[in-house]
Design a protein around this motif. Structure first.
Motif, mmCIF file in Angstrom:
data_model
loop_
_atom_site.group_PDB
_atom_site.id
_atom_site.type_symbol
_atom_site.label_atom_id
_atom_site.label_comp_id
_atom_site.label_asym_id
_atom_site.label_seq_id
_atom_site.Cartn_x
_atom_site.Cartn_y
_atom_site.Cartn_z
ATOM 1 N N LYS A 26 9.480 17.675 -5.857
ATOM 2 C CA LYS A 26 8.966 17.207 -7.151
ATOM 3 C C LYS A 26 7.802 18.105 -7.604
ATOM 4 C CE LYS A 26 5.967 13.654 -8.976
ATOM 5 N NZ LYS A 26 5.183 12.454 -8.741
ATOM 6 N N PHE A 52 -1.306 -4.441 -5.427
ATOM 7 C CA PHE A 52 -0.385 -3.322 -5.228
ATOM 8 C C PHE A 52 -1.096 -2.009 -5.561
ATOM 9 C CE2 PHE A 52 2.388 -0.221 -7.333
ATOM 10 C CZ PHE A 52 3.357 -0.012 -6.358
ATOM 11 N N GLY A 91 9.465 -4.770 0.001
ATOM 12 C CA GLY A 91 8.492 -4.827 -1.100
ATOM 13 C C GLY A 91 8.932 -5.765 -2.210
ATOM 14 N N ASP A 92 10.189 -5.630 -2.596
ATOM 15 C CA ASP A 92 10.730 -6.470 -3.674
ATOM 16 C C ASP A 92 10.714 -7.947 -3.291
ATOM 17 O OD1 ASP A 92 11.391 -5.503 -6.111
ATOM 18 O OD2 ASP A 92 13.522 -5.255 -5.701
ATOM 19 N N CYS A 121 -4.953 9.406 -6.286
ATOM 20 C CA CYS A 121 -4.772 8.791 -7.610
ATOM 21 C C CYS A 121 -5.874 9.201 -8.586
ATOM 22 C CB CYS A 121 -4.679 7.274 -7.487
ATOM 23 S SG CYS A 121 -6.071 6.541 -6.641
ATOM 24 N N THR A 130 0.834 -1.214 0.000
ATOM 25 C CA THR A 130 0.000 0.000 0.000
ATOM 26 C C THR A 130 0.869 1.266 0.000
ATOM 27 O OG1 THR A 130 -0.160 -0.235 2.399
ATOM 28 C CG2 THR A 130 -2.022 -1.032 1.101
ATOM 29 N N TRP A 133 1.261 5.758 0.620
ATOM 30 C CA TRP A 133 1.201 6.638 1.786
ATOM 31 C C TRP A 133 0.037 7.624 1.777
ATOM 32 C CZ3 TRP A 133 1.504 11.163 -0.780
ATOM 33 C CH2 TRP A 133 2.306 11.237 -1.922
ATOM 34 N N ASN A 134 -0.673 7.754 0.667
ATOM 35 C CA ASN A 134 -1.666 8.842 0.599
ATOM 36 C C ASN A 134 -2.960 8.554 1.359
ATOM 37 O OD1 ASN A 134 -2.067 6.929 -1.414
ATOM 38 N ND2 ASN A 134 -2.860 8.387 -2.898
ATOM 39 N N THR A 173 6.829 1.754 -10.024
ATOM 40 C CA THR A 173 6.967 0.619 -9.101
ATOM 41 C C THR A 173 6.015 -0.506 -9.490
ATOM 42 O OG1 THR A 173 7.622 2.160 -7.373
ATOM 43 C CG2 THR A 173 6.953 -0.018 -6.660
ATOM 44 N N LYS A 230 2.532 -4.986 3.306
ATOM 45 C CA LYS A 230 3.659 -4.056 3.449
ATOM 46 C C LYS A 230 3.130 -2.646 3.268
ATOM 47 C CE LYS A 230 6.669 -1.711 1.110
ATOM 48 N NZ LYS A 230 6.866 -0.631 2.039
ATOM 49 N N GLU A 272 6.641 2.996 3.808
ATOM 50 C CA GLU A 272 7.653 3.310 4.832
ATOM 51 C C GLU A 272 7.428 4.685 5.469
ATOM 52 O OE1 GLU A 272 8.060 2.675 1.657
ATOM 53 O OE2 GLU A 272 9.609 3.909 0.706
ATOM 54 N N SER A 323 2.941 3.860 -7.511
ATOM 55 C CA SER A 323 3.294 4.546 -8.755
ATOM 56 C C SER A 323 3.359 3.565 -9.926
ATOM 57 C CB SER A 323 4.658 5.221 -8.595
ATOM 58 O OG SER A 323 5.651 4.236 -8.389
ATOM 59 N N GLU A 360 1.913 13.003 -13.713
ATOM 60 C CA GLU A 360 1.138 13.029 -12.474
ATOM 61 C C GLU A 360 1.901 13.881 -11.463
ATOM 62 O OE1 GLU A 360 0.830 9.413 -10.021
ATOM 63 O OE2 GLU A 360 -1.296 9.852 -9.816
ATOM 64 N N LEU A 372 -2.491 2.007 -10.194
ATOM 65 C CA LEU A 372 -1.341 2.918 -10.300
ATOM 66 C C LEU A 372 -1.802 4.372 -10.391
ATOM 67 C CD1 LEU A 372 0.542 0.541 -12.747
ATOM 68 C CD2 LEU A 372 0.576 0.566 -10.254
HETATM 69 O O1 TXE Z 1 5.401 5.410 -4.756
HETATM 70 P P1 TXE Z 1 5.829 3.900 -4.818
HETATM 71 P P2 TXE Z 1 6.154 6.685 -4.150
HETATM 72 C C1 TXE Z 1 2.487 8.154 -7.391
HETATM 73 C C2 TXE Z 1 2.563 9.658 -7.207
HETATM 74 C C3 TXE Z 1 3.808 9.826 -6.398
HETATM 75 C C4 TXE Z 1 4.682 8.763 -7.013
HETATM 76 C C5 TXE Z 1 5.825 8.285 -6.170
HETATM 77 O O2 TXE Z 1 2.715 10.294 -8.445
HETATM 78 O O3 TXE Z 1 4.371 11.098 -6.544
HETATM 79 O O4 TXE Z 1 3.808 7.686 -7.244
HETATM 80 O O5 TXE Z 1 5.391 7.851 -4.907
HETATM 81 C C6 TXE Z 1 6.398 0.197 -2.268
HETATM 82 N N1 TXE Z 1 8.693 -3.616 -4.808
HETATM 83 N N2 TXE Z 1 1.649 7.487 -6.413
HETATM 84 O O6 TXE Z 1 7.597 6.693 -4.547
HETATM 85 O O7 TXE Z 1 7.306 3.764 -4.889
HETATM 86 C C7 TXE Z 1 6.612 1.385 -1.366
HETATM 87 O O8 TXE Z 1 7.444 1.041 -0.278
HETATM 88 C C8 TXE Z 1 7.563 -3.612 -4.078
HETATM 89 C C9 TXE Z 1 0.331 7.130 -6.860
HETATM 90 O O9 TXE Z 1 5.902 6.723 -2.700
HETATM 91 O O10 TXE Z 1 5.032 3.268 -5.864
HETATM 92 C C10 TXE Z 1 5.177 1.710 -0.991
HETATM 93 O O11 TXE Z 1 4.731 0.808 0.021
HETATM 94 N N3 TXE Z 1 7.081 -2.519 -3.464
HETATM 95 C C11 TXE Z 1 -0.310 6.167 -5.939
HETATM 96 C C12 TXE Z 1 4.432 1.441 -2.298
HETATM 97 O O12 TXE Z 1 5.288 0.572 -3.049
HETATM 98 C C13 TXE Z 1 7.758 -1.368 -3.600
HETATM 99 C C14 TXE Z 1 -0.069 6.348 -4.490
HETATM 100 C C15 TXE Z 1 4.164 2.688 -3.133
HETATM 101 O O13 TXE Z 1 5.380 3.353 -3.380
HETATM 102 C C16 TXE Z 1 8.949 -1.298 -4.371
HETATM 103 C C17 TXE Z 1 1.308 6.679 -4.210
HETATM 104 C C18 TXE Z 1 9.410 -2.488 -4.985
HETATM 105 N N4 TXE Z 1 10.538 -2.518 -5.726
HETATM 106 C C19 TXE Z 1 2.091 7.271 -5.167
HETATM 107 N N5 TXE Z 1 9.372 -0.020 -4.351
HETATM 108 C C20 TXE Z 1 -1.777 5.877 -6.180
HETATM 109 N N6 TXE Z 1 -2.069 5.011 -7.139
HETATM 110 O O14 TXE Z 1 -2.630 6.367 -5.484
HETATM 111 C C21 TXE Z 1 8.514 0.685 -3.605
HETATM 112 N N7 TXE Z 1 7.533 -0.128 -3.128
#
Ligand code: TXE
Length: 516
Positions: A345, A237, A223-224, A295, A160, A162-163, A243, A186, A189, A240, A393, A262
């Motif tokens: 950003k 999931f 996460g990985d 999102c 999940t 953070w938003n 990811t 998970k 963070e 972003s 975005e 996403l």
């Molecule tokens: O997202 P990440 P971030 C978009 C929004 C934002 C951008 C970056 O544009 O500015 O994404 O946000 C986990 N394997 N959204 O960097 O990285 C991570 O720990 C598995 C849209 O915070 O996608 C967290 O729990 N998991 C979105 C989750 O993925 C991994 C909401 C989301 O983090 C991973 C948030 C990996 N390799 C951001 N790397 C929406 N759809 O609402 C990271 N994570």
């Protein structure tokens, strides 16, 4: 007006991993410090998870799935326990609300709405626990009956963002549990507190040890490892697009099914015949709700040229009155962005808008020197499809406005994006609503409303917004799989009638062994 919640200074919270129904020390022993994005205070520490923690949690979930009571309970029993969990989330509304405000920086009234939403989602998922019906085929020919049953998919790995930490958790966890799955979650963070709190409430509600595990940590480690783990059966999931691609690649290693929700770049299309008062309000909600960190944010506003000047002037007027600041203040409309990097950003995007020639008509600044990561409500007019702010975005309180003349042009502009999560249409003409909605390339369309929804309604994306379903019956069914059982009840006609096969070859009858 201050919040009814006593002060914002909560004792700093510390969370261990939650595995096998109890908090456990993680293998790494380290922790992630979370500072409040609005004032820099240290508010929580989460275990900095390791691959070993993930292995333990997956093993606990596997044992709970293969040997534990949870998948074997009746739907009614699972529903009763999930309803108790909903009651407990409701009873802890103030504490959970405060945690979301502290860790996310979102305005308190939106955080409260998230917790209420989590309660509603959990209750709806509970009702679905009783709906795991299959189908029966009795017209397959004489003496044949088939049962198609629905089974839990197994151990679900949930990741999940953070938003909306508690709300998105509730779009996944209760649905998985309702289906009889066991889960490893998970959380982000940045915002893991509510996940640990809700996991503890789940045990109190009667969810057996090991059915709901939480491992905090970074994406690159926890996460990985989780999403590539051979011990899981499904990944859900939200995060972003970048990811999401990585997560789908991880699931391909073991050919595990996934659902990925996403990002988005949603269009909010206002036709000249719309109820313009409602549309002004909808445009503001669309982009400034949850600090714009949403999102389905309606971040691209398309207004019919005939009404554009007056409409835009009203949006600017209303936006000037929005209050940016302390998220614990009931009157705050826009709180702090999630962290310094994200604020950087967002401000870089604003700078790109100015550099590329869009007309900045409101805001654009991030107050410097303050401990929090705040950004003013920002509006750009005259935004063109080639500009960065039209395409990327932003995930902040930044609105891009483009004017259009025809329905054709509005649809073309709206679909001119790599994403496809949500779109909004404002018109009093049902024909316009239906024809435009049918042509928009997105999983969601909302007409004459914004950032709306209900637990019964599935959320899904197309293109860069992902695939799979969240919420609704379709969201529940993601956590299930079909099994077909064909039963012959009458006499069976042999496919190989007795005596038809001449028997094994032998050199004596001249048939070559290689011809077998
Ligand atoms: O997202 P990440 P971030 C978009 C929004 C934002 C951008 C970056 O544009 O500015 O994404 O946000 C986990 N394997 N959204 O960097 O990285 C991570 O720990 C598995 C849209 O915070 O996608 C967290 O729990 N998991 C979105 C989750 O993925 C991994 C909401 C989301 O983090 C991973 C948030 C990996 N390799 C951001 N790397 C929406 N759809 O609402 C990271 N994570």
């Amino acid at each position: 007006m201050r919040s009814g919640i006593e002060g914002k200074v909560m004792a700093e919270r510390s969370y261990l991993q939650f595995i096998g129904g109890r908090p456990v020390e993680g293998g790494g022993g380290g922790s992630i410090e979370r500072r409040s994005p609005s004032d820099g205070r240290l508010v929580a520490r989460y275990a900095d998870g390791t691959a070993g923690d993930v292995d333990l949690a997956v093993a606990a979930a596997r044992t709970a799935f293969e040997e534990g009571p949870w998948p074997r309970l009746s739907g009614l029993e699972r529903a009763a326990i999930l309803n108790r969990l909903a009651d407990l989330i409701r009873d802890n509304r103030d504490r959970l609300t405060r945690i979301e405000v502290e860790e996310v920086g979102k305005p308190i009234r939106f955080a409260r709405g998230d917790i209420d939403g989590a309660v509603a989602l959990t209750r709806y998922a509970a009702s679905l626990a009783m709906q795991m019906a299959g189908t029966v085929h009795t017209n397959l020919g004489a003496g044949k009956t088939a049962l198609i049953t629905r089974e839990p998919v197994g151990v679900a790995a949930l990741v999940t963002p953070w938003n909306f930490p508690a709300l998105i958790l509730a779009q996944k966890v209760p649905f998985a549990l309702a289906a009889g799955c066991t889960v490893v979650l998970k959380p982000s963070e940045f915002t893991s507190g509510s996940a640990f709190e809700i996991a503890a409430l789940a045990v109190e509600a009667g969810i057996p040890a090991g059915a709901f595990n939480v491992v905090s940590g970074y994406g690159a480690t926890v996460g990985d490892h989780l999403t590539a783990h051979p011990g899981i059966d499904f990944v859900s999931f939200t995060g972003s697009t970048r990811t999401g691609r990585r997560v789908v690649a991880n699931t391909s290693t073991n050919l595990v099914k996934s659902s990925v929700e996403l990002g988005g770049k949603s269009a909010n299309i206002v036709f000249a015949d719309a109820d313009l008062d409602a549309a002004v309000d909808g445009a503001l909600t669309g982009v400034f709700f949850n600090n714009g960190e949403c999102c389905i944010s309606g971040s691209r506003l398309f207004v019919h040229a005939r009404v554009a000047d007056g409409f835009i002037a009203r949006i600017v007027e209303r936006s000037k009155a929005l209050r940016v600041g302390d998220p614990f203040d009931e009157a705050t409309d826009i709180g702090a962005l999630i962290d310094e990097g994200h604020l950087a950003k967002v401000t870089a995007m604003i700078a790109a808008g100015v550099d590329e020639g869009a007309a900045l008509i409101l805001g654009g600044r991030a107050p410097a020197g303050a401990p929090g990561h705040f950004c003013e409500p920002t509006i750009f007019d005259r935004v063109e499809p080639g500009m960065t702010i039209f395409r990327e975005e932003i995930f902040g309180p930044v609105l891009s406005i483009t004017r259009f003349d025809t329905v054709e042009e509005a649809v073309r502009l709206a679909n001119d994006t790599a994403y496809g999560l949500a779109n909004y249409v404002w018109s009093k003409d049902i024909e316009t609503v239906l024809t435009v909605a049918a042509r928009l390339k997105s999983g969601w369309v909302q007409a004459n409303t914004a950032i709306d929804g209900a637990p019964q309604l599935p959320l899904t994306g197309v293109r860069g917004s992902g695939f799979g379903y969240e919420m609704g019956e379709a969201g529940f069914q993601e956590f299930t799989q079909l099994k077909t059982l064909l039963i012959r009840t009458g006499p069976r006609t042999p496919v190989f009638p007795a005596g038809a096969w001449p028997g094994p070859p032998s050199p004596a009858d001249g048939r070559a062994a290689s011809a077998i």
